[in-house]
Design a protein around this motif. Structure first.
Motif, mmCIF file in Angstrom:
data_model
loop_
_atom_site.group_PDB
_atom_site.id
_atom_site.type_symbol
_atom_site.label_atom_id
_atom_site.label_comp_id
_atom_site.label_asym_id
_atom_site.label_seq_id
_atom_site.Cartn_x
_atom_site.Cartn_y
_atom_site.Cartn_z
ATOM 1 N N THR A 110 0.850 -1.192 0.000
ATOM 2 C CA THR A 110 0.000 0.000 0.000
ATOM 3 C C THR A 110 0.887 1.243 0.000
ATOM 4 O OG1 THR A 110 -1.722 -1.181 1.225
ATOM 5 C CG2 THR A 110 -1.830 1.230 1.216
ATOM 6 N N MET A 134 -4.270 4.019 -6.009
ATOM 7 C CA MET A 134 -4.631 5.106 -5.087
ATOM 8 C C MET A 134 -4.363 6.480 -5.686
ATOM 9 S SD MET A 134 -3.128 3.174 -1.686
ATOM 10 C CE MET A 134 -4.000 4.154 -0.453
ATOM 11 N N LEU A 188 -8.090 -1.523 -2.748
ATOM 12 C CA LEU A 188 -7.546 -0.177 -2.565
ATOM 13 C C LEU A 188 -8.175 0.814 -3.547
ATOM 14 C CD1 LEU A 188 -3.774 -0.967 -1.927
ATOM 15 C CD2 LEU A 188 -5.505 -0.269 -0.246
ATOM 16 N N GLN A 189 -8.513 0.345 -4.727
ATOM 17 C CA GLN A 189 -9.221 1.205 -5.672
ATOM 18 C C GLN A 189 -10.613 1.545 -5.149
ATOM 19 O OE1 GLN A 189 -10.657 -0.253 -9.666
ATOM 20 N NE2 GLN A 189 -9.130 1.229 -10.367
ATOM 21 N N ASP A 221 -10.104 4.154 -2.546
ATOM 22 C CA ASP A 221 -9.725 5.419 -3.161
ATOM 23 C C ASP A 221 -10.923 6.091 -3.828
ATOM 24 O OD1 ASP A 221 -7.115 6.976 -4.068
ATOM 25 O OD2 ASP A 221 -8.442 6.890 -5.816
#
Length: 395
Positions: free
Chosen positions: A63, A99, A282-283, A286
């Protein structure tokens, strides 16, 4: 559906941790929030905290990526990101390529990244580690959460903290006061509906605690129906992180007097085929968090919003044989918003000086809570997390 003894189930549900339906929970609907906004609107200048829990143990190393460290590439020959794929923050660290929005917030000076966050003697169990984060008690199990203790020490109105979802996390439970539980989607079907209806029916034999739990079941259905008529934009999946944050944004813009909101996203337990799975998660983070923060930055109440995103632990440094990572210890915590002083906080853990394959933590998570309590909520931190914490001056 097996027969359920209503009394036993309600009594069990009143215990800390049982399905998250905890004693004293205040189940609320959208009209309740709007009534509170009319009756006692949020005071101008009030800080608001939004806690984002990432369940499963997010791999902090992929990350906040140490792309400039050869040890990273050596430990993860197939799982590591090439330097050219990383969203650079400096000449050594960068963000996961999913991100992009948070990278923009970093460039705007509104994203703080706290590195190496954990606690003494870290635990590899999802349940125990999350319990430690949510109760802020690494040394011994306790029956109250840190948000619940904040509620206990500052008044008796549960609307000061709202969990978006009917299942309350342990952090939301105090000794005398519990955060409000707000349901936004219709999530029950068929025979489950009939069971919930039976459990929620008032019964004169119920104790006060059982009646409170039954009320939380009852409100699940009514709140679900209420939210189908909301005018603000929501995801088709009302339980998604974007939908949760849409709900929070609408409440903040309306002047609801809530000072702390709790939302969550799961799916971070990446033991196999991690790269694609984590990047998608994570997308999702985000794409939910970035528009929420940008919307809040131009809102009269939202200008004082501070978001903290954390997970119960990071992952081990070395990839496993399934191109995933196993349970680890320290990881980054993200704190964002207009009042945030962007930049790095805490030391970056070494990838070679390890504790049996795990990162050695450099920052205690309670120092982040200290900042949220003092600098966002304006509260005395001692009854909540104890004394002696210095804070990081993130805000």
């Amino acid at each position: 559906m097996p027969d359920i003894n209503r009394r036993k189930f309600l009594l069990a549900s009143a215990g800390v941790g049982a399905l998250g339906l905890l004693s004293g929970a205040a189940a609320v609907e959208w009209p309740d929030l709007m009534a509170a906004a009319r009756r006692q609107p949020l005071a101008q200048g009030s800080g608001i905290a939004v806690i984002v829990t990432l369940y499963g143990g997010n791999d902090g190393i992929n990350t906040l990526i140490p792309y400039g460290d050869n040890a990273y590439h050596d430990a993860r020959p197939e799982l590591a990101y090439a330097p050219a794929d990383v969203l650079h923050l400096d000449d050594r660290l960068g963000l996961n390529p999913a991100m992009t929005g948070l990278h923009g917030l970093w460039q705007d000076g509104r994203l703080a990244i706290v590195r190496g966050v954990s606690y003494p003697k870290p635990d590899h169990s999802h349940f125990r580690s999350m319990d430690i984060w949510q109760t802020a008690s690494p040394d011994e199990p306790v029956s109250t959460g840190w948000v619940g203790r904040w509620l206990d020490s500052t008044g008796d109105d549960p609307l000061r903290a709202v969990n978006v979802g009917a299942v309350l996390p342990p952090m939301a439970v105090g000794e005398r006061t519990t955060a409000a539980a707000l349901t936004t989607t219709r999530s029950h079907a068929g025979d489950i509906d009939s069971v919930v209806a039976a459990l929620s029916a008032p019964d004169p034999r119920d104790t006060d605690v059982m009646a409170a739990v039954a009320a939380s079941y009852r409100a699940t259905g009514t709140a679900d129906r209420t939210f189908t008529h909301l005018g603000h934009t929501r995801s088709a999946d009302g339980s998604s992180l974007s939908a949760q944050l849409d709900t929070v944004a609408a409440a903040i813009s309306a002047g609801v007097p809530t000072r702390l909101y709790m939302v969550s996203l799961g799916g971070f337990d990446t033991h196999a085929d991690e790269r694609g799975t984590q990047q998608r998660q994570l997308q999702t983070l985000d794409r939910a968090l970035t528009p929420f923060l940008r919307r809040m930055s131009s809102d009269q109440h939202g200008r004082n919003v501070v978001v903290m995103a954390y997970s119960e632990f990071g992952r081990r440094v070395r990839a496993n044989a399934s191109q995933g990572t196993d349970h680890g210890t320290a990881g980054p915590v993200f704190v964002a918003g207009a009042p945030v002083r962007g930049g790095f906080y805490g030391d970056e853990p070494s990838l070679t000086d390890l504790d049996d394959g795990d990162l050695k933590y450099t920052t205690d998570f309670r120092d982040i809570y200290q900042d949220l309590l003092v600098r966002v909520l304006g509260a005395d931190p001692t009854p909540v997390i104890g004394g002696g914490r210095s804070g990081l001056r993130l805000v």
